[in-house]
Design a protein around this motif. Sequence first.
Motif, PDB file in Angstrom:
ATOM      1  N   ALA A 363     -29.272 -73.518 -33.721  1.00  0.00           N
ATOM      2  CA  ALA A 363     -29.344 -74.712 -32.881  1.00  0.00           C
ATOM      3  C   ALA A 363     -28.619 -75.863 -33.564  1.00  0.00           C
ATOM      4  O   ALA A 363     -27.934 -76.655 -32.901  1.00  0.00           O
ATOM      5  CB  ALA A 363     -30.791 -75.086 -32.618  1.00  0.00           C
ATOM      6  N   ALA A 364     -28.739 -75.939 -34.887  1.00  0.00           N
ATOM      7  CA  ALA A 364     -28.068 -77.011 -35.609  1.00  0.00           C
ATOM      8  C   ALA A 364     -26.563 -76.875 -35.477  1.00  0.00           C
ATOM      9  O   ALA A 364     -25.835 -77.855 -35.276  1.00  0.00           O
ATOM     10  CB  ALA A 364     -28.475 -76.981 -37.074  1.00  0.00           C
ATOM     11  N   GLU A 365     -26.086 -75.647 -35.557  1.00  0.00           N
ATOM     12  CA  GLU A 365     -24.654 -75.375 -35.400  1.00  0.00           C
ATOM     13  C   GLU A 365     -24.185 -75.890 -34.033  1.00  0.00           C
ATOM     14  O   GLU A 365     -23.185 -76.596 -33.913  1.00  0.00           O
ATOM     15  CB  GLU A 365     -24.452 -73.866 -35.508  1.00  0.00           C
ATOM     16  N   TYR A 366     -24.945 -75.548 -33.009  1.00  0.00           N
ATOM     17  CA  TYR A 366     -24.577 -75.983 -31.661  1.00  0.00           C
ATOM     18  C   TYR A 366     -24.674 -77.501 -31.519  1.00  0.00           C
ATOM     19  O   TYR A 366     -23.907 -78.112 -30.788  1.00  0.00           O
ATOM     20  CB  TYR A 366     -25.434 -75.274 -30.608  1.00  0.00           C
ATOM     21  N   CYS A 517     -24.412 -75.261 -21.792  1.00  0.00           N
ATOM     22  CA  CYS A 517     -24.833 -74.274 -22.771  1.00  0.00           C
ATOM     23  C   CYS A 517     -26.311 -74.481 -23.075  1.00  0.00           C
ATOM     24  O   CYS A 517     -26.734 -75.594 -23.368  1.00  0.00           O
ATOM     25  CB  CYS A 517     -23.949 -74.484 -23.993  1.00  0.00           C
ATOM     26  N   GLN A 518     -27.060 -73.395 -22.953  1.00  0.00           N
ATOM     27  CA  GLN A 518     -28.485 -73.497 -23.233  1.00  0.00           C
ATOM     28  C   GLN A 518     -28.787 -72.823 -24.557  1.00  0.00           C
ATOM     29  O   GLN A 518     -28.448 -71.662 -24.764  1.00  0.00           O
ATOM     30  CB  GLN A 518     -29.285 -72.843 -22.098  1.00  0.00           C
ATOM     31  N   VAL A 519     -29.393 -73.542 -25.438  1.00  0.00           N
ATOM     32  CA  VAL A 519     -29.776 -72.970 -26.725  1.00  0.00           C
ATOM     33  C   VAL A 519     -31.295 -72.994 -26.799  1.00  0.00           C
ATOM     34  O   VAL A 519     -31.902 -74.043 -26.597  1.00  0.00           O
ATOM     35  CB  VAL A 519     -29.196 -73.796 -27.889  1.00  0.00           C
ATOM     36  N   HIS A 520     -31.837 -71.827 -27.075  1.00  0.00           N
ATOM     37  CA  HIS A 520     -33.296 -71.803 -27.186  1.00  0.00           C
ATOM     38  C   HIS A 520     -33.704 -72.023 -28.633  1.00  0.00           C
ATOM     39  O   HIS A 520     -33.253 -71.313 -29.527  1.00  0.00           O
ATOM     40  CB  HIS A 520     -33.858 -70.480 -26.665  1.00  0.00           C
ATOM     41  N   LEU A 521     -34.528 -73.003 -28.808  1.00  0.00           N
ATOM     42  CA  LEU A 521     -34.918 -73.375 -30.160  1.00  0.00           C
ATOM     43  C   LEU A 521     -35.944 -72.371 -30.694  1.00  0.00           C
ATOM     44  O   LEU A 521     -36.886 -72.016 -30.003  1.00  0.00           O
ATOM     45  CB  LEU A 521     -35.513 -74.791 -30.136  1.00  0.00           C
ATOM     46  N   GLN A 522     -35.705 -71.947 -31.934  1.00  0.00           N
ATOM     47  CA  GLN A 522     -36.707 -71.091 -32.570  1.00  0.00           C
ATOM     48  C   GLN A 522     -37.170 -71.764 -33.846  1.00  0.00           C
ATOM     49  O   GLN A 522     -36.574 -71.571 -34.907  1.00  0.00           O
ATOM     50  CB  GLN A 522     -36.112 -69.718 -32.866  1.00  0.00           C
ATOM     51  N   LEU A 621     -21.444 -66.530 -32.484  1.00  0.00           N
ATOM     52  CA  LEU A 621     -22.432 -67.558 -32.167  1.00  0.00           C
ATOM     53  C   LEU A 621     -22.942 -67.386 -30.742  1.00  0.00           C
ATOM     54  O   LEU A 621     -24.148 -67.445 -30.481  1.00  0.00           O
ATOM     55  CB  LEU A 621     -21.806 -68.952 -32.301  1.00  0.00           C
ATOM     56  N   GLU A 622     -21.985 -67.180 -29.850  1.00  0.00           N
ATOM     57  CA  GLU A 622     -22.354 -67.029 -28.444  1.00  0.00           C
ATOM     58  C   GLU A 622     -23.279 -65.826 -28.267  1.00  0.00           C
ATOM     59  O   GLU A 622     -24.260 -65.898 -27.526  1.00  0.00           O
ATOM     60  CB  GLU A 622     -21.101 -66.848 -27.599  1.00  0.00           C
ATOM     61  N   ALA A 623     -22.936 -64.752 -28.947  1.00  0.00           N
ATOM     62  CA  ALA A 623     -23.746 -63.536 -28.810  1.00  0.00           C
ATOM     63  C   ALA A 623     -25.162 -63.807 -29.304  1.00  0.00           C
ATOM     64  O   ALA A 623     -26.143 -63.422 -28.648  1.00  0.00           O
ATOM     65  CB  ALA A 623     -23.095 -62.408 -29.599  1.00  0.00           C
ATOM     66  N   LEU A 624     -25.263 -64.476 -30.446  1.00  0.00           N
ATOM     67  CA  LEU A 624     -26.580 -64.797 -30.989  1.00  0.00           C
ATOM     68  C   LEU A 624     -27.380 -65.627 -29.998  1.00  0.00           C
ATOM     69  O   LEU A 624     -28.558 -65.389 -29.739  1.00  0.00           O
ATOM     70  CB  LEU A 624     -26.423 -65.603 -32.279  1.00  0.00           C
ATOM     71  N   ARG A 625     -26.688 -66.630 -29.453  1.00  0.00           N
ATOM     72  CA  ARG A 625     -27.360 -67.536 -28.533  1.00  0.00           C
ATOM     73  C   ARG A 625     -27.857 -66.773 -27.311  1.00  0.00           C
ATOM     74  O   ARG A 625     -28.991 -66.926 -26.868  1.00  0.00           O
ATOM     75  CB  ARG A 625     -26.379 -68.626 -28.110  1.00  0.00           C
ATOM     76  N   LYS A 626     -26.987 -65.883 -26.810  1.00  0.00           N
ATOM     77  CA  LYS A 626     -27.348 -65.150 -25.603  1.00  0.00           C
ATOM     78  C   LYS A 626     -28.501 -64.204 -25.859  1.00  0.00           C
ATOM     79  O   LYS A 626     -29.393 -64.053 -25.028  1.00  0.00           O
ATOM     80  CB  LYS A 626     -26.140 -64.364 -25.103  1.00  0.00           C
ATOM     81  N   ARG A 628     -30.799 -64.561 -27.903  1.00  0.00           N
ATOM     82  CA  ARG A 628     -32.016 -65.358 -27.968  1.00  0.00           C
ATOM     83  C   ARG A 628     -32.543 -65.675 -26.571  1.00  0.00           C
ATOM     84  O   ARG A 628     -33.741 -65.604 -26.315  1.00  0.00           O
ATOM     85  CB  ARG A 628     -31.695 -66.669 -28.646  1.00  0.00           C
ATOM     86  N   LEU A 629     -31.607 -66.012 -25.708  1.00  0.00           N
ATOM     87  CA  LEU A 629     -32.015 -66.355 -24.342  1.00  0.00           C
ATOM     88  C   LEU A 629     -32.649 -65.157 -23.671  1.00  0.00           C
ATOM     89  O   LEU A 629     -33.665 -65.281 -22.986  1.00  0.00           O
ATOM     90  CB  LEU A 629     -30.806 -66.817 -23.532  1.00  0.00           C
ATOM     91  N   GLN A 630     -31.994 -63.989 -23.864  1.00  0.00           N
ATOM     92  CA  GLN A 630     -32.495 -62.799 -23.193  1.00  0.00           C
ATOM     93  C   GLN A 630     -33.897 -62.463 -23.690  1.00  0.00           C
ATOM     94  O   GLN A 630     -34.790 -62.166 -22.911  1.00  0.00           O
ATOM     95  CB  GLN A 630     -31.564 -61.627 -23.465  1.00  0.00           C
ATOM     96  N   GLN A 631     -34.005 -62.597 -24.999  1.00  0.00           N
ATOM     97  CA  GLN A 631     -35.292 -62.337 -25.630  1.00  0.00           C
ATOM     98  C   GLN A 631     -36.351 -63.238 -24.992  1.00  0.00           C
ATOM     99  O   GLN A 631     -37.440 -62.816 -24.638  1.00  0.00           O
ATOM    100  CB  GLN A 631     -35.129 -62.653 -27.102  1.00  0.00           C
ATOM    101  N   GLN A 632     -35.949 -64.469 -24.836  1.00  0.00           N
ATOM    102  CA  GLN A 632     -36.851 -65.451 -24.279  1.00  0.00           C
ATOM    103  C   GLN A 632     -37.254 -65.067 -22.867  1.00  0.00           C
ATOM    104  O   GLN A 632     -38.415 -65.157 -22.481  1.00  0.00           O
ATOM    105  CB  GLN A 632     -36.174 -66.827 -24.287  1.00  0.00           C
TER     106      GLN A 632
END
Lengths: 640, 860
Positions: A363-366, A517-522, A621-626, A628-632
């Motif tokens: 999230a910080a990167e984004y 762009c949606q980033v889910h915070l963990q 980065l995009e893959a990681l973010r995605k 996370r979203l899917q997981q969510q």
Amino acid sequence: MPCVGDWLNSPLSIVQGIFAQNVPNSDWEKKVTEYFKEKLKENNATNWVPSLNDVPVHYLKPNSLVKFRCMVQDMFDPEFYMGVYETVDPNTNARVLHFGKYRDVAECGPQQEIDLNSSQTVTSERQTFYCVPVPGESAWVKEAYVSASQARVSPSTSYTPSRHKRSYEEDEDMDLHPSKQKEQHTGESCWCGGDIHGCVEPKRLETEASAGHHVISPNCSPPLDLNFPLPGEKGPACLVKVYESWESFKVNDVLEVFGVLSVDPVLSIVSSEERDSSALDPMECMDTSEEQRVHSPPASLVPRIHVILAQKLQHLNPLLPACLNEEESKTCEFVSNFMSELSPVRAELLGFLTHALLGDSLAAEYLILHLISTVYARRDVLPLGKFSVNLSGCPRSSAFTEHLYRLIQQLVPASFLLRMSIESMNRARLVPHKDYTANRLVSGLLQLASNTSLVIDETQLEQGQLDTAGVHNVTALGNLITWQKVDYDFSYHQMEFPCNINVLITSEGRSLLPSDCQVHLQPQIIPPNMEEYMSSLLTAVLPSVLNKFRIYLSLLRLLDYSISDEVTKAVEEDFVEMRKNNPESVTADDLHRMLLVARFLSLSAGQTTLSRERWLRAKQLEALRKARLQQQQCVNGNEL
Amino acid sequence: MSSPASTPSRRRGKRGRGSNPPTPQDARSPPSQKRRTDESTSTGDLQPMPTSPPADAQSPGAADALFSSPPQFRHSAIPLDFDISSPLTYGTPSSRVEGTPRSGARGTPVRQRPDLGSVRKARQVDLHSDGPAEDIVATEQSLGQKLVIWGTDVNVASCKEKFQRFLQRFIDPLDKEDEDIGLDLNEPRYMQRLQEINMVGEPFLNVNCDHLRSFDETLYRQLICYPQEVIPTFDMAANEIFFDHYPDSILEHQIQVRPYNALKTRNMRNLNPEDIDQLITISGMVIRSSQLIPEMQEAFFRCQVCAFTTRVEIDRGRIAEPSVCKNCNTTHSMALIHNRSMFSDKQMIKLQESPEDMPAGQTPHTVTLFAHNDLVDKVQPGDRVNVTGIYRAVPIRVNPRVSSVKSVYKTHIDVIHYRKTDSKRLHGVDEETEQKRFTEERVEMLKELSKKADIYERLALALAPSIYEHEDIKKGILLQLFGGSRKDFTHTGRGNFRAEINILLCGDPGTSKSQLLQYVYNLVPRGQYTSGKGSSAVGLTAYVMKDPETRQLVLQTGALVLSDNGICCIDEFDKMNESTRSVLHEVMEQQTLSIAKAGIICQLNARTSVLAAANPIESQWNPKKTIIENIQLPHTLLSRFDLIFLMLDPRDEAYDRRLARHLVSLYYQSEEKLEEEYVDMAVLRDYIAYARSYVNPRLGEEAGQSLIEAYVDMRKIGSGRGMVSAYPRQLESLIRLAEAHAKVRFSEKVEAIDVEEAKRLHREALKQSATDPKTGIVDISILTTGMSATARKRKEELAQALRKLIQSKGKAPSLKYQQLLDDLRAQSETAITKEMFEEALRALADEDFLTVTGKTVRLL
């Protein structure tokens, strides 16, 4: 030749000198601007000019040179004024030429009269802008400007006499014109909340009332709305009179103007006289009293600046040289110096933001990418380079957003936190609208300067019903995010004003507003006391490091960027490959986003071209973010 | 404004124009309002008794003076330096009392023109003439060219003569103006106008400055530069001619000439000090109008001692009250008699720059207008008007108590002529302002562009360049932007033929439909953008609300009405609720909107093209279903779209590659580089505007033939399989598309190639949207009836099979529902769903063969 003090303290006398020398031809105007340009170019000369931003108006000497850092909030109609006029002494018939430029009032000696029919009169045109201090300007920016200013260093010589002089003038004027006193006091009291009972003469009240003025209650007239876009703003609003190339300025531009300060109390008198006479003579009442109030407010509240030099500011950051595109060695040096130590700064900033985001480095990167994003071009309707981030999964309690915003405030020059709730959405005035009675553009929260960070806190949103105004406000926010434009309401039509605002949305789930762009915070850590945690973060950072962060974020925004043919090919291949494997999940939008991420990722490392590695990193980065979203989504699905 | 004692002189170093040059009108006989002509002058010797009503007072006097009318028609006198408008000096008693019968130039009262600022007192100079001559014409002729109005180069006599010649001779057979209905273009046009005045009795002569310019350049220049001197001269000239021709005509007052369309038409933004006191035409939108202000033109005073009366004219906005009675010498005995004073109407109006004229990122300018007399209340807030008037700047009054003054002038425009641009839209004529926008070079450039062979492709490419490919869709939208030709079949009872092309885009999310809509919305001047989700029926049509200020019910128009003559972009069309959608039926075919709300019953024009975007119900397009099933829109609505495009995400490697390259280039190319590749948006916009207003193609013989063929072909395809594959609506669509394509080429005639392209595009769109997923055949009935012909056929067959089945069961009065279904299923080779079965039952019930009650089926 006049010395330094002269052009600072009495610029008009210099203008007079140049005017007298060149009077038959009209190029005296050019010479005046050239003269001041030269003067201000001198070493640090701009720092000697007192700024209206930091010095209260009543400390400044009337008719002295001042500067003002402001945003154009509204543009009034151009006005015609006597550029050159002639006065006649009725006794001796002596005629003298005067210039009307840089002045509100056509002055003439006690024994003189203005010859309105003189053949020497030149009518010229100037434009008035209503300017307000840059909305949402961070405290550190203000402080930095104040400390850079050297005008304060010599207060004893310039301030004290000017005060004397002013109060002397005031006394004199008050005897003559009680109205002025009144206006002044109304003004002052609005400002500092003082009481004015005592000063109001009953006689004055009477005339005011008869002239259809608003003052009836003895306590106070409704304070003049200075029309700041954001609530709780302070600082003077100013009527800036521009004499040349006013077409190049736009609403919401951030300017730095150098000009002659005019707080002549006559300004208010003239208008009030007019109001009196207009009661007698309906012919004269061209404008409503509201319009009068807005367009010629008391000079003590809204001073006038007659601009000699004006420039648009590329950025607000006082830590950077004002103008970066110039091929000056000094600027280049500054930039290259900073670039050399870029990566440690980035690493530190990343660490800082990671902590701020409760240990989430992705999230910080984004967030870094978001903070250096800027609309660099518009392709027909499509703004390119905007990167609004929706930070979902924010802890709802403990005012996380508030604290995060406070940190962001420390990093960017201008920002605003919009707390979204049903009530605030229904009530808030987001979009500026035109008030035709007063003939001005009434500001709204979304009237912001370029590159302002707008943080929208959606975590406080509860269930409820939006009314019409609420729906409009949400639509306006949506338009702002998607198209980077705000449709100002002109009641008979709407007008589109492009903007460039970085929007960060914090929410629990997916935001109801669109985002790039949606980033889910963990969160890795949940500090028991959020406030303590965040403030300790801030105190842990050295001021010098903080300044580096600030320079970093402002500077990278201004860099150019390109993609080589080679990398273009590679990206193409990649895209085709991705589509082959999974056509459902990779769309044109995804490519858009990846390219954006790649762009800002490269820039954040100080690279102005895209390299293969950066592209891969962006994909990663995009893959990681995605993921996370899917997981969510899965988690949510299970819960449901 | 009657107090501009000194407008700032804009010509520096030129002759000092102290105050204003004399207006010849001032020199006219002072009776300036009809009421006054009836009454006596202030010279005092002939004042009527207060008891006698003014109107009656005239007749007896008239009879006396009938044959002895002195030269009262002295408007062209060039007086010397004294106050001509004072009755004391100039109003010879005769001039007023001789009140001729009310006809002819002499009898018709002159009405003051406050719009010209006629009430001014001015130092007046005639360099050569020897004072007010009795026989004006003679004097002027003898003086010849030497005589000019002070401060100008206007010679009254020659100016008048020129203008008379203009009125009598000006013919412009090519001129087309919508007001010219009933004018014979080969006759002098302004003589016909005068005739009209004679018949109608409205004493205003509107003169198009453009005509004047083509007739006499100098006169035009004079008019522009010295309107307040020249227009009164025009007045005189017009009146002389008029009363020569129609000596018996009775007018309310003398004819006033109202020039309009001064070529110095300006954007409000361009007004500068150079324009002060000149005739200008600007366009804008009225944002506020004041109440009527009665402005005293002349005060009537009566001595309270001896009843002596006197009149005082307004001077610079002030009335000087006489302190001494001239008759009895009593001081301070004069009292103002209000109801005998004279007032003229006046109104303050704020005009705001029209949104089109505004540069991006700036706020609109406003300018104050003063309307006088007849022009008061002619415009309402919200109206778009072209105003012709005189630009004034007035210094803010010098205050006697303060030595210094504000160095700013107040500016306003004295209105001479309004031209509403809105009202013309009702007649379907495009605005003059829009046409005016094109300079000759621009038109030349556009025409040059139109000659290019690939102009159609070129423009299609220029449309939304950031959206990749979808060329046919862009072409369709391009044609929509141009629109067909407007045809009027009212006399055959058909009413208006729709000229607008409606387009529906449906397809997968994320295929930049919204972006396309946004682009179109930004491109066209009168576009509206709404989202189906957020808009209600009233938001689209019109709603009635109470105006907070006037407390009157006002009709607020919605998006469809606002986009009249433009394009209404509706996003998320499928999310629109049923009632909202239903209003579209009328709009999309009849192009009108009927409203019956809160006592307001009316029909508004809504000649708007609809560009709608819809997402499939299942979020992803299901190729196994028809379009109706995919987007769940009623076929009644769908058939009103000329073109329905599917925007699908093509799963194709080559496409992906191109798309990627396109997108990548977006992210690094500099803006300038982007610009030059395509026709830019401004050119495209102008091109479309020009074509829309100037090109009106008609079907050529050949084109008509091929249209017929195309239509017959389309019908034939279907008839082979016993179904209708084309309806007249499709033919109309084809015609519209062909016309639009001809417009793209700036061609006045629709030719075969236009029809070819129309056919191609239409076919392309049909192929995408009206393909029966079961058979793969393009079937128009999907759009027209909501069901493909094969599906309908299958339904009928099933009903017949069911009927046979029931009949084969003999005479049983009732049957079990489930039993019947099972039997039918056993009998049929294809799978029969419950829905199909129920449909068949319903069909039989419609034939009165059976009824279904609950779970039993009864035979009838």
